[in-house]
Design a protein around this motif. Structure first.
Motif, PDB file in Angstrom:
ATOM      1  N   LEU A  14       0.853  -1.027   0.053  1.00 51.92           N
ATOM      2  CA  LEU A  14      -0.022   0.081   0.096  1.00 51.92           C
ATOM      3  C   LEU A  14       0.826   1.253   0.150  1.00 51.92           C
ATOM      4  CD1 LEU A  14      -2.770  -0.836   2.722  1.00 51.92           C
ATOM      5  CD2 LEU A  14      -3.221  -0.680   0.091  1.00 51.92           C
ATOM      6  N   THR A  15       0.536   2.083  -0.786  1.00 52.10           N
ATOM      7  CA  THR A  15       1.274   3.524  -0.654  1.00 52.10           C
ATOM      8  C   THR A  15       0.483   4.693  -0.065  1.00 52.10           C
ATOM      9  OG1 THR A  15       0.364   3.967  -2.827  1.00 52.10           O
ATOM     10  CG2 THR A  15       2.560   2.836  -3.009  1.00 52.10           C
ATOM     11  N   GLU A  16      -0.614   4.652   0.000  1.00 53.24           N
ATOM     12  CA  GLU A  16      -1.438   5.486   0.758  1.00 53.24           C
ATOM     13  C   GLU A  16      -2.504   4.938   1.748  1.00 53.24           C
ATOM     14  OE1 GLU A  16      -4.789   7.222  -2.127  1.00 53.24           O
ATOM     15  OE2 GLU A  16      -2.811   8.119  -2.449  1.00 53.24           O
ATOM     16  N   ALA A  17      -3.098   5.416   2.707  1.00 45.00           N
ATOM     17  CA  ALA A  17      -4.147   4.760   3.603  1.00 45.00           C
ATOM     18  C   ALA A  17      -5.410   4.760   2.617  1.00 45.00           C
ATOM     19  CB  ALA A  17      -4.000   5.527   4.995  1.00 45.00           C
ATOM     20  N   PRO A  18      -6.020   3.858   2.678  1.00 47.63           N
ATOM     21  CA  PRO A  18      -7.450   3.752   2.127  1.00 47.63           C
ATOM     22  C   PRO A  18      -8.446   4.079   3.217  1.00 47.63           C
ATOM     23  CG  PRO A  18      -6.572   1.331   2.178  1.00 47.63           C
ATOM     24  CD  PRO A  18      -5.441   2.457   2.902  1.00 47.63           C
ATOM     25  N   ARG A  46      -2.715   5.230   9.059  1.00 45.04           N
ATOM     26  CA  ARG A  46      -1.321   5.562   8.302  1.00 45.04           C
ATOM     27  C   ARG A  46      -0.693   4.019   8.071  1.00 45.04           C
ATOM     28  NH1 ARG A  46       3.527   5.678  12.010  1.00 45.04           N
ATOM     29  NH2 ARG A  46       2.561   5.308  14.002  1.00 45.04           N
TER      30      ARG A  46
END
Length: 199
Positions: A102-106, A111
């Motif tokens: 994951l590159t960003e928090a969905p 975080r």
């Protein structure tokens, strides 16, 4: 609740009698647990685990499953109040998700970290807050056991021998002593236990 060393780190997990957290069919094989997870004892344990916790630690796969299932339960008036309480807590609390992909928090209040669990927990323990709960995630619980960073274990033991699958307690863990601080048995033979680390 905190002690003189800072925030308490707790973990919850369900196990078979032979100590496995999933069956021989692989990480998605929870068929042996299905009859027990909605029992009174299991729901009481669910209500117990998040009391006092202000941070949830999750692996990516667990996070995707939990956050796909629980948010609607928070607003479902027909759901068991213990399920609703946990669901609302999970949605509202600070979440840390361990992931290498994951590159960003969905999700909100989340975080994503790509770091060793022991390092992340050590950093969290140095901050203010309540308990840190490792939420049914063996990939995070195991390295914390190996580093002796867990202060409390919430275990559900179900009366099934899986005969295959991954075990929680691997050989080579540091020796440790635990005090049984709560236990509750259900009609189906399931047992909820709370163990606190004796230091």
């Amino acid at each position: 609740m905190t002690d003189s060393t800072g925030r308490r780190v707790a973990a919850n997990l369900s196990l078979s009698l032979d100590g496995r957290y999933h069956g021989p069919g692989g990480p998605g094989d929870f068929s042996m647990f299905a009859p027990y997870v909605t029992s009174e004892v299991a729901r009481n344990q669910l209500a117990r685990i998040w009391e006092g916790a202000t941070t949830a630690l999750l692996g990516r796969i667990n996070a995707e499953g939990f956050l796909g299932y629980w948010p609607p339960v928070a607003g479902d008036e027909n759901a068991d109040p213990r399920d609703r309480g946990y669901a609302k807590w999970l949605v509202d609390t600070e979440k840390v998700v361990f992931s290498t992909t994951l590159t960003e928090a969905p999700w909100e209040r989340t975080r994503v970290v790509n770091a060793p669990a022991a390092d992340v927990v050590t950093e969290l323990k140095a901050t203010d807050g309540g308990d840190i709960l490792v939420n049914s995630c063996p990939s995070v619980i195991k390295p914390l056991l190996a580093a002796d960073l867990l202060d409390r274990l919430y275990l559900m033991v179900f009366p099934e021998i899986a005969g295959g699958g991954q075990r929680l307690f691997d050989d080579g863990l540091p020796a440790s002593t635990w005090a049984l601080t709560h236990q509750e048995a259900g009609e189906l033979g399931e047992i909820a236990m709370v163990y606190d680390r004796v230091r």
